[in-house]
Design a protein around this motif. Structure first.
Motif, mmCIF file in Angstrom:
data_model
loop_
_atom_site.group_PDB
_atom_site.id
_atom_site.type_symbol
_atom_site.label_atom_id
_atom_site.label_comp_id
_atom_site.label_asym_id
_atom_site.label_seq_id
_atom_site.Cartn_x
_atom_site.Cartn_y
_atom_site.Cartn_z
ATOM 1 N N PHE A 18 -157.840 2.494 -99.153
ATOM 2 C CA PHE A 18 -157.696 1.318 -100.008
ATOM 3 C C PHE A 18 -158.375 1.567 -101.356
ATOM 4 N N TYR A 19 -157.983 0.769 -102.330
ATOM 5 C CA TYR A 19 -158.605 0.811 -103.659
ATOM 6 C C TYR A 19 -159.446 -0.447 -103.867
ATOM 7 N N ILE A 20 -160.473 -0.333 -104.679
ATOM 8 C CA ILE A 20 -161.245 -1.514 -105.060
ATOM 9 C C ILE A 20 -160.914 -1.852 -106.518
ATOM 10 N N ASP A 21 -160.460 -3.093 -106.747
ATOM 11 C CA ASP A 21 -160.064 -3.580 -108.082
ATOM 12 C C ASP A 21 -159.098 -2.628 -108.787
ATOM 13 N N PRO A 22 -158.022 -2.199 -108.105
ATOM 14 C CA PRO A 22 -157.095 -1.260 -108.773
ATOM 15 C C PRO A 22 -156.423 -1.892 -109.982
ATOM 16 N N VAL A 23 -156.242 -1.087 -111.009
ATOM 17 C CA VAL A 23 -155.628 -1.583 -112.251
ATOM 18 C C VAL A 23 -154.109 -1.417 -112.227
ATOM 19 N N ARG A 34 -155.152 -7.898 -110.076
ATOM 20 C CA ARG A 34 -153.795 -7.797 -110.614
ATOM 21 C C ARG A 34 -152.789 -8.144 -109.536
ATOM 22 N N ALA A 35 -151.608 -8.565 -109.981
ATOM 23 C CA ALA A 35 -150.547 -8.917 -109.038
ATOM 24 C C ALA A 35 -149.758 -7.672 -108.648
ATOM 25 N N GLY A 36 -149.087 -7.721 -107.513
ATOM 26 C CA GLY A 36 -148.146 -6.670 -107.140
ATOM 27 C C GLY A 36 -148.636 -5.672 -106.104
ATOM 28 N N HIS A 37 -149.795 -5.941 -105.468
ATOM 29 C CA HIS A 37 -150.263 -5.031 -104.422
ATOM 30 C C HIS A 37 -149.543 -5.340 -103.105
ATOM 31 N N GLY A 38 -149.572 -4.354 -102.189
ATOM 32 C CA GLY A 38 -148.986 -4.573 -100.870
ATOM 33 C C GLY A 38 -149.853 -5.504 -100.035
ATOM 34 N N ALA A 39 -151.174 -5.306 -100.097
ATOM 35 C CA ALA A 39 -152.099 -6.129 -99.327
ATOM 36 C C ALA A 39 -153.371 -6.320 -100.139
ATOM 37 N N VAL A 40 -153.933 -7.524 -100.063
ATOM 38 C CA VAL A 40 -155.170 -7.812 -100.787
ATOM 39 C C VAL A 40 -156.201 -8.384 -99.821
ATOM 40 N N LEU A 77 -158.747 -15.338 -103.562
ATOM 41 C CA LEU A 77 -157.324 -15.423 -103.214
ATOM 42 C C LEU A 77 -156.715 -16.700 -103.801
ATOM 43 N N ALA A 78 -157.472 -17.805 -103.763
ATOM 44 C CA ALA A 78 -156.976 -19.066 -104.325
ATOM 45 C C ALA A 78 -156.793 -18.937 -105.839
ATOM 46 N N ILE A 79 -157.751 -18.283 -106.494
ATOM 47 C CA ILE A 79 -157.665 -18.089 -107.951
ATOM 48 C C ILE A 79 -156.447 -17.227 -108.295
ATOM 49 N N MET A 80 -156.231 -16.146 -107.531
ATOM 50 C CA MET A 80 -155.079 -15.272 -107.791
ATOM 51 C C MET A 80 -153.772 -16.026 -107.583
ATOM 52 N N GLY A 81 -153.721 -16.865 -106.545
ATOM 53 C CA GLY A 81 -152.524 -17.660 -106.286
ATOM 54 C C GLY A 81 -152.246 -18.625 -107.433
#
Ligand SMILES: [Zn+2]
Ligand SMILES: [Zn+2]
Length: 336
Positions: free
Chosen positions: A22-27, A44-50, A57-61
């Motif tokens: 996994f990556y942490i805070d991937p750009v 950022r948006a567009g990852h397979g799993a977060v 998660l609420a903020i990203m949504g």
């Protein structure tokens, strides 16, 4: 023998954990991401799993829409999640609502990725929690001894004095939409300002999200009224970019304030036409950075981004080996 770089190593996408994949805070979009907090350069948006705190998660949504990731997993503070053989625990970072450090454990090795953090009290989020570790991975946005943030209550008092001194003018406060705006509003309440605070539309959804998470912002009104005289003596909070655009120019004779750690640098305030610079930062200043490393006493210090040279040199002098990762893609201009 296990080396730290076998557990976490810098890649163009961000810090990568090979044994946990996994990556942490991937750009860039990746299959599996751990996200420390909701600022757009980290989340950022567009990852397979977060994997992130429920608040993040609420903020990203809220920011990207619910389709921001294929699958998501909420890890409340202190709860350990296994990613293959690697254990990940999110603990408070004191930066913004839901912000976390990622504690990564594998075969007896503990590495802590701080994300962005600060040490001073913030009424809108949980305080940073130091975790003993072999490697502490720190940001260094304000990693120079010239950066020493004053007490935030004193900065808010300066703003309130200016409002009292110029009751016919509108005080417009530029504040980053996630975290800084809500903290400034909350600090104004603690400073005794009980009247409604006018907010730019871009802040409304995040303000509501903070309130849903128990942060009482007091009476807020939209700053969209057409009658200009309504804003005499008022405090208006908006994102930094909006203050100088068409919206911002509608206010008569405003006092332009901007809440940012960068306001320590006078040239930056002048450049933005800021009359009342407020040095309020969600990032650790020099004293907070060095006190944190001193308190944790990690076996090694890695520095992700910012002004890393001075902090690395300081750590070496304390007998702590330091390494600058120079990760790219993390902008600190407005959110700082
Ligand atoms: Zn941040
Ligand atoms: Zn950042």
């Amino acid at each position: 023998m296990i080396r730290p770089q076998d557990l976490l190593c810098p890649r163009p996408e961000g810090l990568y954990c090979a044994p946990g994949d996994f990556y942490i805070d991937p750009v860039r979009p990746v299959d599996r991401a751990v996200v420390t907090h909701g600022h757009s350069d980290h989340a950022r948006a567009g990852h397979g799993a977060v994997l992130a705190t429920p608040e993040t998660l609420a903020i990203m949504g809220e920011r990207y829409g619910e389709g921001f990731t294929v699958t998501r997993q909420a890890a409340p503070y202190g709860e350990t999640v296994a990613r293959d053989n690697v254990e990940v625990t999110l603990v408070p970072a004191g930066h913004v609502l839901g912000s976390a450090q990622a504690v990564v454990r594998w075969k007896g090795l503990t590495m802590v990725v701080s994300g962005d953090y600060k040490r001073r009290r913030d009424p809108t989020c949980q305080a940073f929690e130091p975790v003993p570790c072999d490697v502490f991975i720190s940001e260094a946005t304000f990693g120079l001894p010239v950066f020493r943030h004053p007490d935030d209550a004193g900065e808010i008092a300066r703003l309130l004095r200016s409002v009292a001194q110029f009751p016919e003018r509108t005080h417009m406060v530029g504040a980053y939409a996630l975290g800084k705006a809500q903290r400034v509003i909350r600090l104004l309440r603690e400073g005794g300002w009980e009247k409604p605070i006018h907010v730019h539309g871009a802040l409304e959804r995040l303000n509501r999200l903070y309130e849903d998470h128990g942060v009482d912002l007091g009476p807020l009104l939209p700053a969209t009224v057409d009658r200009k005289q309504d804003f005499a003596g008022a405090i208006v909070v908006g994102p930094p970019s909006a203050l100088v655009d068409r919206w911002g120019r509608r206010f008569i004779d405003p006092v332009l304030a901007f809440a940012s750690g960068w306001m320590r640098v006078r040239a930056r305030a002048r450049q933005r036409g800021v009359e009342l610079p407020l040095i309020i930062s969600d990032h650790a200043d020099w004293d907070e950075l060095t006190a944190t490393v001193d308190e944790i006493r990690p076996g090694e210090l890695w520095i992700t981004h910012g002004r890393e040279e001075a902090l690395a040199r300081w750590a070496e002098l304390q007998g702590i080996p330091a390494r600058a990762l120079a990760l790219v893609g993390y902008e600190e201009e407005d959110e700082a």
